[in-house]
Design an enzyme around this catalytic site. Sequence first.
Site, PDB file in Angstrom:
ATOM      1  N   MET A 266     -13.888  -3.485  11.710  1.00  0.00           N
ATOM      2  CA  MET A 266     -13.464  -4.494  12.782  1.00  0.00           C
ATOM      3  C   MET A 266     -14.087  -5.900  12.748  1.00  0.00           C
ATOM      4  O   MET A 266     -15.025  -5.906  12.469  1.00  0.00           O
ATOM      5  CB  MET A 266     -13.775  -3.640  14.110  1.00  0.00           C
ATOM      6  CG  MET A 266     -13.348  -2.255  14.299  1.00  0.00           C
ATOM      7  SD  MET A 266     -14.022  -1.412  15.887  1.00  0.00           S
ATOM      8  CE  MET A 266     -13.732   0.181  15.685  1.00  0.00           C
TER       9      MET A 266
ATOM     10  N   MET B  12      -2.826   5.587  16.515  1.00  0.00           N
ATOM     11  CA  MET B  12      -4.003   5.606  17.490  1.00  0.00           C
ATOM     12  C   MET B  12      -3.681   6.202  19.065  1.00  0.00           C
ATOM     13  O   MET B  12      -2.682   5.863  19.493  1.00  0.00           O
ATOM     14  CB  MET B  12      -4.320   3.950  17.380  1.00  0.00           C
ATOM     15  CG  MET B  12      -4.654   3.350  16.413  1.00  0.00           C
ATOM     16  SD  MET B  12      -6.488   4.029  15.639  1.00  0.00           S
ATOM     17  CE  MET B  12      -7.710   3.713  16.888  1.00  0.00           C
TER      18      MET B  12
ATOM     19  N   MET C 114      -8.989  -2.845  10.827  1.00  0.00           N
ATOM     20  CA  MET C 114      -8.707  -3.272  12.151  1.00  0.00           C
ATOM     21  C   MET C 114      -8.943  -4.721  12.458  1.00  0.00           C
ATOM     22  O   MET C 114      -9.872  -5.253  12.866  1.00  0.00           O
ATOM     23  CB  MET C 114      -9.282  -2.372  13.348  1.00  0.00           C
ATOM     24  CG  MET C 114      -8.625  -1.095  13.429  1.00  0.00           C
ATOM     25  SD  MET C 114      -9.588   0.139  14.730  1.00  0.00           S
ATOM     26  CE  MET C 114     -10.808   0.589  13.588  1.00  0.00           C
TER      27      MET C 114
ATOM     28  N   SER D 161     -15.197   9.928  11.152  1.00  0.00           N
ATOM     29  CA  SER D 161     -15.620   8.272  11.162  1.00  0.00           C
ATOM     30  C   SER D 161     -16.944   8.077  11.358  1.00  0.00           C
ATOM     31  O   SER D 161     -17.787   8.502  12.298  1.00  0.00           O
ATOM     32  CB  SER D 161     -14.719   7.770  12.427  1.00  0.00           C
ATOM     33  OG  SER D 161     -15.239   6.333  12.828  1.00  0.00           O
TER      34      SER D 161
ATOM     35  N   HIS E  55     -10.085   2.120   7.362  1.00  0.00           N
ATOM     36  CA  HIS E  55      -9.204   1.536   8.304  1.00  0.00           C
ATOM     37  C   HIS E  55      -9.405   0.152   8.635  1.00  0.00           C
ATOM     38  O   HIS E  55     -10.247  -0.101   9.365  1.00  0.00           O
ATOM     39  CB  HIS E  55      -9.250   2.385   9.683  1.00  0.00           C
ATOM     40  CG  HIS E  55      -8.320   2.181  10.764  1.00  0.00           C
ATOM     41  ND1 HIS E  55      -8.543   2.785  11.853  1.00  0.00           N
ATOM     42  CD2 HIS E  55      -7.442   1.333  10.824  1.00  0.00           C
ATOM     43  CE1 HIS E  55      -7.529   2.281  12.831  1.00  0.00           C
ATOM     44  NE2 HIS E  55      -6.775   1.372  12.100  1.00  0.00           N
TER      45      HIS E  55
ATOM     46  N   ASP F  56     -14.132   2.564   9.596  1.00  0.00           N
ATOM     47  CA  ASP F  56     -13.614   1.622  10.478  1.00  0.00           C
ATOM     48  C   ASP F  56     -14.022   0.213  10.711  1.00  0.00           C
ATOM     49  O   ASP F  56     -15.204  -0.226  10.777  1.00  0.00           O
ATOM     50  CB  ASP F  56     -13.787   2.003  12.044  1.00  0.00           C
ATOM     51  CG  ASP F  56     -13.126   3.432  12.598  1.00  0.00           C
ATOM     52  OD1 ASP F  56     -11.719   3.555  12.281  1.00  0.00           O
ATOM     53  OD2 ASP F  56     -13.460   4.474  12.908  1.00  0.00           O
TER      54      ASP F  56
ATOM     55  N   HIS G 113     -13.916   8.414   6.953  1.00  0.00           N
ATOM     56  CA  HIS G 113     -13.151   7.449   7.463  1.00  0.00           C
ATOM     57  C   HIS G 113     -14.195   6.261   7.825  1.00  0.00           C
ATOM     58  O   HIS G 113     -15.211   6.168   8.552  1.00  0.00           O
ATOM     59  CB  HIS G 113     -12.432   7.702   8.771  1.00  0.00           C
ATOM     60  CG  HIS G 113     -11.636   7.077   9.581  1.00  0.00           C
ATOM     61  ND1 HIS G 113     -10.267   6.936   9.066  1.00  0.00           N
ATOM     62  CD2 HIS G 113     -11.538   6.203  10.547  1.00  0.00           C
ATOM     63  CE1 HIS G 113      -9.609   5.966   9.807  1.00  0.00           C
ATOM     64  NE2 HIS G 113     -10.273   5.474  10.458  1.00  0.00           N
TER      65      HIS G 113
ATOM     66  N   ASP H  53      -5.957   9.333  15.320  1.00  0.00           N
ATOM     67  CA  ASP H  53      -7.489   8.769  15.618  1.00  0.00           C
ATOM     68  C   ASP H  53      -7.630   8.308  16.860  1.00  0.00           C
ATOM     69  O   ASP H  53      -6.682   7.468  17.710  1.00  0.00           O
ATOM     70  CB  ASP H  53      -7.694   7.549  14.534  1.00  0.00           C
ATOM     71  CG  ASP H  53      -9.051   7.057  14.864  1.00  0.00           C
ATOM     72  OD1 ASP H  53      -9.674   7.503  15.684  1.00  0.00           O
ATOM     73  OD2 ASP H  53      -9.304   6.073  14.091  1.00  0.00           O
TER      74      ASP H  53
END
Length: 219
Positions: A43, A144, A74, A14, A72, A41, A39, A179
């Site tokens: 958000m 998660m 989120m 990540s 990913h 992330d 990866h 993760d």
Amino acid sequence: MNDTYKKKTIISPSILSADFANLQRDVEILRDSGADWIHVDVMDGHFVPNITIGAPVVKAIKPYAQIPLDVHLMIENPQNYIESFIDAGADILTFHYEATKDLTEDVIGHIKSQDILVGLSIKPKTPVQEILKYLLMVDMVLIMTVEPGFGGQAFLQECAEKIPVIRQNAPENLIIQVDGGINRDTSQICKELGADSLVAGSYIFKSDDIEEAIKSLRN
């Protein structure tokens, strides 16, 4: 692509733990150190209590990755951002079941129609039974093992117990990714329970040797 990767543990470092002022450098280091995927992330400060990066950053690092970008989401209303992340270069797009609920099947179909891998993720407090009906529709399930939002959290062992439940109910080629709090020890727990892919940020970037850290998760 998932049939190919099922032959080994997929390591997806990540970049949440990377140096954001030197993302190109860190992405190239991961690529050259044996990472299978990168990866990313994403958000939004609403679905999770943190704000990170968006599609423009995915587009910026795409030329330097040369391995799949594992994005990913989120975020709230992920269905509104699918095209922007695919256009930016996402190869795998994972969204949260909690962010879609009744729209989950439609969002899965939307992503699959774009000819990339689709992943479905659940937070620690979501019972795994809620997503079993989607296992035939997706390429990957992301479990998660920390509350999403921040890196460096401690591994929640009880969340890892969802892995064998998914494994028992999933088609053979489904990728189970984990993760949160992944390190040399917790990676072994996850693999023994049936995980195929591991996401790690702090463990990899805080190590003295990134290549060896990646190998330690795989082996």
